[in-house]
Design an enzyme around this catalytic site. Structure first.
Site, PDB file in Angstrom:
ATOM      1  N   SER A   1      25.402 -18.014   7.211  1.00 36.57           N
ATOM      2  CA  SER A   1      25.991 -19.350   7.339  1.00 36.57           C
ATOM      3  C   SER A   1      26.677 -19.706   6.032  1.00 36.57           C
ATOM      4  O   SER A   1      26.262 -19.265   4.951  1.00 36.57           O
ATOM      5  CB  SER A   1      24.902 -20.382   7.632  1.00 36.57           C
ATOM      6  OG  SER A   1      25.403 -21.706   7.501  1.00 36.57           O
TER       7      SER A   1
ATOM      8  N   TYR B   1      17.120 -24.381   5.379  1.00 37.23           N
ATOM      9  CA  TYR B   1      17.918 -23.473   6.203  1.00 37.23           C
ATOM     10  C   TYR B   1      18.880 -22.679   5.329  1.00 37.23           C
ATOM     11  O   TYR B   1      19.038 -21.462   5.489  1.00 37.23           O
ATOM     12  CB  TYR B   1      18.675 -24.294   7.246  1.00 37.23           C
ATOM     13  CG  TYR B   1      19.741 -23.554   8.007  1.00 37.23           C
ATOM     14  CD1 TYR B   1      19.411 -22.711   9.068  1.00 37.23           C
ATOM     15  CD2 TYR B   1      21.094 -23.708   7.691  1.00 37.23           C
ATOM     16  CE1 TYR B   1      20.403 -22.036   9.779  1.00 37.23           C
ATOM     17  CE2 TYR B   1      22.085 -23.045   8.398  1.00 37.23           C
ATOM     18  CZ  TYR B   1      21.731 -22.205   9.439  1.00 37.23           C
ATOM     19  OH  TYR B   1      22.704 -21.536  10.143  1.00 37.23           O
TER      20      TYR B   1
END
Length: 248
Positions: free
Chosen positions: A143, A157
């Site tokens: 990501s 995250y």
């Protein structure tokens, strides 16, 4: 690119994973989709079959090593030797300040995003050992958060995805001499249901103005990047993190 080889896509029943599965099926690969609820994959399996592809869905919790082993064994038994793995399964957990995050979510996100990726990569390497061939490959889904850190949203995250990128680089160098490539794709914000699951369905619209291209991505755009990394056109790419972020 040789057709009719098995590619495993974890977390493949919806969102980016479903787009990857459908894209690779169009390329002629047989697809084994790992998902928590097999029935969720029914519309995707129907779409793949309608387009002439071959796919199946099997239950998978990437944090449970015995379930990972069973999944890989069953996929190979049903669809042939493993050619590639796409480690897509991942969760964000809740959005908010890190200081307020329940430690249970820290553990859960790390278990799914990092430990699950490691367990599946390990299982794939064992399959590759048993059936050598050209083009064997792993693509991990990271990501843009691995670089931005996502302050005020999901630092936990971001940390898990930064670890996935470190894993990608280290593992790529470890197995390169065996003819196995390991790469990652790092999407920016993409229009999927993951934002609603995190409690912020309006996030894509809010992020779009910050993106140099003026919009968020579509799952199919990430899928095409994965397909390229799995293809012979990327034969000299390993240890690479391909950022597909609209310029972020």
């Amino acid at each position: 690119m040789p057709a009719s080889r098995l590619v495993i896509v974890t977390g493949g029943s919806r969102g980016i994973g479903a787009a990857i599965a459908r894209c690779l099926a169009r390329e002629g690969f047989r697809i084994a989709i790992g998902c928590r609820q097999v029935e969720e994959a029914a519309p995707l399996l129907t779409a793949i079959a309608r387009e002439g592809g071959e796919a199946l869905a099997l239950p998978l919790d990437v944090t449970r090593e015995e379930m990972v082993a069973t999944f890989f064994a069953t996929a190979e038994q049903r669809l042939g030797p493993l050619h590639a793995l796409v480690n897509n399964a991942g969760i964000t957990g809740p959005l908010g300040a890190f200081r307020d995050l329940d430690p249970g979510w820290m553990r859960r996100v790390t278990e799914v995003n990092l430990i699950g990726t490691m367990l599946c990569a390990q299982a794939a390497l064992r399959c590759f050992d048993a059936a050598e061939g050209e083009g064997r490959s792993i693509v991990n889904i990271s990501s843009v958060a691995a670089q931005s850190g996502s302050p005020g949203e999901y630092v936990h995250y971001a940390a898990s995805k930064a670890a996935v990128e470190a894993l990608t680089i280290g593992l790529a160098r470890e197995v390169a001499a065996q003819g196995i490539r390991v790469n990652a794709v790092a999407p920016g914000t993409v229009q999927t249901g993951i934002h609603a699951l995190a409690g912020d369905p309006g996030r894509p619209a809010r992020i779009a103005p910050r993106v140099p291209m003026g919009r968020v991505g579509e799952p199919e755009e990430i899928a095409e990047a994965v397909a390229w990394l799995l293809s012979g056109a990327a034969s000299y790419a390993t240890g690479t993190v391909l950022r597909v972020t609209g310029g972020l």
